[in-house]
Design a protein around this motif. Structure first.
Motif, mmCIF file in Angstrom:
data_model
loop_
_atom_site.group_PDB
_atom_site.id
_atom_site.type_symbol
_atom_site.label_atom_id
_atom_site.label_comp_id
_atom_site.label_asym_id
_atom_site.label_seq_id
_atom_site.Cartn_x
_atom_site.Cartn_y
_atom_site.Cartn_z
ATOM 1 N N VAL A 276 25.892 33.597 51.244
ATOM 2 C CA VAL A 276 25.714 34.103 52.752
ATOM 3 C C VAL A 276 25.410 33.024 53.680
ATOM 4 O O VAL A 276 24.896 32.038 53.309
ATOM 5 C CB VAL A 276 24.158 35.127 52.639
ATOM 6 C CG1 VAL A 276 23.885 35.380 54.185
ATOM 7 C CG2 VAL A 276 24.580 36.452 51.970
ATOM 8 N N THR A 277 26.126 33.120 54.894
ATOM 9 C CA THR A 277 26.171 32.071 55.614
ATOM 10 C C THR A 277 24.660 31.921 56.423
ATOM 11 O O THR A 277 24.080 32.875 56.545
ATOM 12 C CB THR A 277 27.039 32.031 56.840
ATOM 13 O OG1 THR A 277 26.510 33.479 57.555
ATOM 14 C CG2 THR A 277 28.371 31.964 56.530
ATOM 15 N N LYS A 278 24.135 30.782 56.725
ATOM 16 C CA LYS A 278 23.059 30.446 57.453
ATOM 17 C C LYS A 278 22.925 31.330 58.620
ATOM 18 O O LYS A 278 21.631 31.638 58.939
ATOM 19 C CB LYS A 278 22.652 29.037 57.728
ATOM 20 C CG LYS A 278 21.276 28.382 58.145
ATOM 21 C CD LYS A 278 21.303 26.955 58.515
ATOM 22 C CE LYS A 278 20.136 26.760 59.489
ATOM 23 N NZ LYS A 278 18.856 26.653 58.673
ATOM 24 N N CYS A 279 23.652 31.219 59.726
ATOM 25 C CA CYS A 279 23.736 31.925 60.718
ATOM 26 C C CYS A 279 25.290 32.176 61.215
ATOM 27 O O CYS A 279 26.148 32.040 60.447
ATOM 28 C CB CYS A 279 23.155 30.961 61.848
ATOM 29 S SG CYS A 279 23.775 29.403 62.058
ATOM 30 N N TYR A 325 32.678 33.883 45.079
ATOM 31 C CA TYR A 325 32.045 34.655 46.050
ATOM 32 C C TYR A 325 31.825 33.863 47.345
ATOM 33 O O TYR A 325 31.682 32.814 47.419
ATOM 34 C CB TYR A 325 30.410 34.677 45.632
ATOM 35 C CG TYR A 325 29.947 35.215 44.367
ATOM 36 C CD1 TYR A 325 29.823 36.585 44.130
ATOM 37 C CD2 TYR A 325 30.181 34.379 43.146
ATOM 38 C CE1 TYR A 325 29.815 37.003 42.626
ATOM 39 C CE2 TYR A 325 30.036 34.723 41.924
ATOM 40 C CZ TYR A 325 29.828 36.313 41.748
ATOM 41 O OH TYR A 325 29.630 36.589 40.419
ATOM 42 N N ILE A 326 32.391 34.613 48.305
ATOM 43 C CA ILE A 326 32.587 34.177 49.484
ATOM 44 C C ILE A 326 31.989 34.789 50.944
ATOM 45 O O ILE A 326 32.198 36.127 50.792
ATOM 46 C CB ILE A 326 34.202 34.146 49.875
ATOM 47 C CG1 ILE A 326 34.784 33.013 48.842
ATOM 48 C CG2 ILE A 326 34.620 33.592 51.423
ATOM 49 C CD1 ILE A 326 36.414 33.268 48.965
ATOM 50 N N ASP A 327 31.102 34.141 51.438
ATOM 51 C CA ASP A 327 30.628 34.632 52.480
ATOM 52 C C ASP A 327 29.661 35.892 52.321
ATOM 53 O O ASP A 327 29.781 36.980 53.100
ATOM 54 C CB ASP A 327 31.448 35.235 53.857
ATOM 55 C CG ASP A 327 30.838 35.373 55.135
ATOM 56 O OD1 ASP A 327 29.741 34.720 55.484
ATOM 57 O OD2 ASP A 327 31.476 36.032 56.081
ATOM 58 N N GLY A 328 29.163 35.978 50.981
ATOM 59 C CA GLY A 328 28.381 37.120 50.696
ATOM 60 C C GLY A 328 28.963 38.206 49.969
ATOM 61 O O GLY A 328 28.394 39.261 49.783
ATOM 62 N N GLU A 329 30.209 38.049 49.951
ATOM 63 C CA GLU A 329 30.959 38.954 49.021
ATOM 64 C C GLU A 329 31.542 38.524 47.865
ATOM 65 O O GLU A 329 32.000 37.521 47.602
ATOM 66 C CB GLU A 329 32.117 39.634 49.800
ATOM 67 C CG GLU A 329 31.905 40.241 51.209
ATOM 68 C CD GLU A 329 31.451 41.658 50.855
ATOM 69 O OE1 GLU A 329 31.791 42.270 49.940
ATOM 70 O OE2 GLU A 329 30.316 41.944 51.812
ATOM 71 N N LYS A 330 31.454 39.547 46.826
ATOM 72 C CA LYS A 330 32.318 39.148 45.451
ATOM 73 C C LYS A 330 33.749 39.237 45.525
ATOM 74 O O LYS A 330 34.092 40.389 45.992
ATOM 75 C CB LYS A 330 31.764 39.955 44.413
ATOM 76 C CG LYS A 330 32.374 39.956 43.151
ATOM 77 C CD LYS A 330 31.438 40.808 41.927
ATOM 78 C CE LYS A 330 32.147 40.608 40.651
ATOM 79 N NZ LYS A 330 31.536 41.439 39.668
ATOM 80 N N TYR A 331 34.624 38.525 45.030
ATOM 81 C CA TYR A 331 35.991 38.671 44.810
ATOM 82 C C TYR A 331 36.455 38.741 43.387
ATOM 83 O O TYR A 331 35.995 37.520 42.696
ATOM 84 C CB TYR A 331 36.873 37.882 45.889
ATOM 85 C CG TYR A 331 36.431 38.196 47.189
ATOM 86 C CD1 TYR A 331 37.534 38.978 47.915
ATOM 87 C CD2 TYR A 331 35.482 37.570 48.041
ATOM 88 C CE1 TYR A 331 37.068 39.372 49.378
ATOM 89 C CE2 TYR A 331 35.353 37.763 49.323
ATOM 90 C CZ TYR A 331 36.198 38.688 49.848
ATOM 91 O OH TYR A 331 35.975 38.965 51.115
ATOM 92 N N VAL A 332 37.311 39.397 42.937
ATOM 93 C CA VAL A 332 37.618 39.271 41.572
ATOM 94 C C VAL A 332 39.260 39.305 41.487
ATOM 95 O O VAL A 332 39.901 39.942 42.107
ATOM 96 C CB VAL A 332 37.255 40.462 40.671
ATOM 97 C CG1 VAL A 332 37.613 40.255 39.130
ATOM 98 C CG2 VAL A 332 36.001 40.766 40.908
ATOM 99 N N PHE A 333 39.746 38.122 40.939
ATOM 100 C CA PHE A 333 41.171 37.869 40.971
ATOM 101 C C PHE A 333 41.653 37.832 39.440
ATOM 102 O O PHE A 333 40.605 37.568 38.675
ATOM 103 C CB PHE A 333 41.715 36.764 41.676
ATOM 104 C CG PHE A 333 41.450 36.935 43.345
ATOM 105 C CD1 PHE A 333 42.110 37.702 44.114
ATOM 106 C CD2 PHE A 333 40.270 36.316 43.808
ATOM 107 C CE1 PHE A 333 41.630 37.956 45.395
ATOM 108 C CE2 PHE A 333 40.023 36.378 45.312
ATOM 109 C CZ PHE A 333 40.863 37.202 46.051
ATOM 110 N N SER A 334 42.939 37.705 39.106
ATOM 111 C CA SER A 334 43.581 37.518 37.929
ATOM 112 C C SER A 334 43.163 36.142 37.320
ATOM 113 O O SER A 334 42.953 35.292 38.157
ATOM 114 C CB SER A 334 44.957 37.827 37.839
ATOM 115 O OG SER A 334 45.560 36.854 38.404
ATOM 116 N N ALA A 335 43.089 36.030 36.074
ATOM 117 C CA ALA A 335 42.844 34.737 35.406
ATOM 118 C C ALA A 335 43.725 33.357 35.874
ATOM 119 O O ALA A 335 43.242 32.362 36.016
ATOM 120 C CB ALA A 335 42.835 34.883 33.924
#
Ligand SMILES: O=C(O)CCC(=O)C(=O)O
Ligand SMILES: O=C(O)CCC(=O)C(=O)O
Ligand SMILES: [Co+2]
Ligand SMILES: [Co+2]
Lengths: 381, 381
Positions: A276-279, A325-335
């Motif tokens: 999560v970004t600081k601000c 994890y980018i900007d507080g979100e989880k992402y799932v991609f292929s191996a």
């Protein structure tokens, strides 16, 4: 890109003997330093309501402090004031690039780049921080004094100014452009400007257990996890209704322990919380959104730069599953995307080579397209 | 005091084979039952803004539900409605005393006594609860049907009414005054009133892991605990800035784990959290506060009764240290007070004998004086 020169000692030496342990002055860590932002630009940022800033001055020996945004600076005079602006890495790509020089400390420990502009006699006063900081001296000269860690009294010198008592210096030095002063948490320090000067503070922070437990509570609520109730069939007849007996206390602790023992849940929580970004981010969404063909074709010519302050993390624990994890979100991609995800998180700048075969993965391209169109990454042209 | 008669089976049998496992009808659990509150008094409570109540009715096969407070009931007619009032144990000493009959289940599991008044055809409709309930039939007759636990669909029948699909009953019985129906969490049930009738639901609930983690976060903040930051001196040079490596993930988990592993902290948290009242207490502070001499002298003549809904707990873990938890606060007394503290938490009514030598302990007398003057306990005269 700026490269840190440790001169007398190696990075390994710094990490083993100074990081979190003792302050140290790194003379000419950035030889040939050029300010990454001008005093005028900094003053301009401090006029923006979404940017955190403070003006600190001394008038007749009295400390005064005021939070921004500010409208003008003309009344401040020639001496004894400083303007401090937080998280400038969110607003200036040049300042964001400075953080790369400290990439030997992982990103999850990074807090922000705070910049100060001060006139002679100016400074924030003697104080103690909770974070590790690399104070990079820009133009101008400043005298810094650093004391020993210890039970220093702290007091409120003015509404938004926490000071500490005078201290015996263990470092007392005049810094000029390119010098770097590293100070771990808990060491009192005081910088007094000798001439108009700029300081660039690259700060690192860890969270408290309290922050983490609060974050975990929010995470469970947001993700509808941890909803199961205690199940206590076969309970013996309770002779003491007011008692929480050892076995019930065990059940209660076990219920919470099960959350902390769930490695997958804790990995997802840690990744989302710490990314999560600081601000606020300075997101410049594309006026003419690209489609994926256009994205891929532009990637042949140009690199993508991460917006300052955006946090992109992966865990050794679960990166092999294509999780980041980018900007507080989880992402799932292929191996097959794993090398690209690592580069995406490790590098400030990515290009078609660093993204490699992930550019053949439609899910990844779709996600990247969304990020680029929203401004999380922008083409460096 | 009401005493539960289990007739065909023993309490041990109930706890071993029914509690949290299967529903059971206890015929004449309270022989000679007399309603603990009148329909008019219940209707009066539902007019108070601080008391949670609902009116549920069926009009032309459509369910309708409305939250209190209510101003009048005259428009409701003769059929197909019910008035439900929550936490009546907070407002009626007679209703609070009913809870004592179920004291074989510890107080920390107790939720509240909900009371309904229904006219013929009235009921809340088929639904599933998260709590264990003993539905004690008062005056009037009601037909109850209970289905099997299972994947029953739930749906919003009206804004504040969550219903479940029709189900095959495993219990289908007409209850009359004194009968008790025990239903564990997850079993669908539906009660339809055959004549003007009252139901007294003694409900038990446990918290979810999510509730507990949120409570722990609040506890750490309120008590300024868990403020320490992660300390990571001697970290190796990080080749992957975007990575949270296994050792850092370990540090992060260990920091939170240290909170859960702190038995003293967890005991205090559990005691304070679980002793917070469900909702407002009906505290009647003394108009003429007593002093300690007056308190001790009145205790020679009269017993003290705990205000309905007040939660008083102690842990087997730390009671020997003179620690108890009342209304969300921790109290510590000398070891000589332990028997008194146990009685204070175990009993609804306490007298000079039950308090024993604690009445010679000035700290305890001072605390008791405060509780009595504020109305947490009142003299039963
Ligand atoms: O720039 C300044 O005046 C203060 C810098 C400082 O104290 C810090 O970064 O910790
Ligand atoms: O009293 C009623 O009508 C509803 C009771 C009930 O469903 C319960 O206590 O769970
Ligand atoms: Co500082
Ligand atoms: Co129910």
């Amino acid at each position: 890109m700026l490269t840190l020169q440790l001169n007398e000692f190696s990075l390994e030496d710094f990490l083993a003997n100074y990081w979190q342990q003792k302050p140290v002055l790194i003379r000419q860590g950035f030889p040939g330093w050029q300010d990454l932002i001008s005093p005028d630009e900094l003053a301009g940022l401090a006029c923006e309501p979404q940017i955190e800033s403070r003006l600190i001055c001394q008038r007749a020996g009295q400390w005064q402090a005021q939070n921004g945004p500010f409208e003008q600076y003309a009344h401040l005079g020639e001496r004894d004031w400083t303007l401090v602006v937080q998280a400038v890495d969110h607003w200036s790509p040049e300042v964001a690039a400075l953080v790369q020089a400290f990439a030997f400390i992982p990103q999850w420990r990074f807090d922000d780049v705070m910049i100060s502009y001060a006139v002679p006699g100016g400074g924030v006063g003697p104080h103690i921080d909770l974070y590790d900081v690399f104070i990079c001296q820009g133009s101008g000269r400043r005298r810094w004094r650093v004391g020993e860690r210890g039970p220093h009294r702290q007091f409120v010198a003015h509404a938004c100014l926490l000071h500490t008592d005078p201290f015996e210096p263990v470092i007392d030095a005049e810094l000029t452009a390119g010098d770097i002063l590293y100070i771990p948490p808990g060491f009192p320090h005081d910088g007094v400007t000798l001439e108009h000067s700029m300081s660039f503070s690259v700060g690192f922070r860890s969270k408290s257990a309290r922050d983490m437990v609060s974050g975990l509570a929010d995470y469970l609520i947001d993700h509808e996890l941890g909803t199961g109730l205690i199940h206590d069939p076969g309970r013996p007849r309770q002779p003491h209704p007011g008692q929480i007996n050892a076995s019930d206390f065990g059940l209660i602790r076990q219920q919470m322990q099960a959350v902390l023992s769930d490695a997958a849940l804790m990995a997802d929580f840690t990744g989302t919380m710490l990314s999560v970004t600081k601000c606020e981010l300075d997101l410049q969404a594309l006026e003419w959104p690209l489609n994926s063909a256009e994205l891929l074709s532009r990637l042949q010519q140009a690199a993508l730069v991460r917006t300052g302050g955006l946090r992109c993390l992966y865990l050794q624990e679960n990166i092999a599953q294509g999780i980041c994890y980018i900007d507080g979100e989880k992402y799932v991609f292929s191996a097959g995307c794993v090398p690209a995800l690592m580069n995406l998180c490790d590098q400030n700048r990515i290009d078609a080579v660093l993204l490699g075969e992930a550019l053949q993965d439609m899910d990844f391209v779709e996600a990247l397209l969304g990020w680029v169109n929203q401004g999380y990454w922008y083409f460096d042209e």
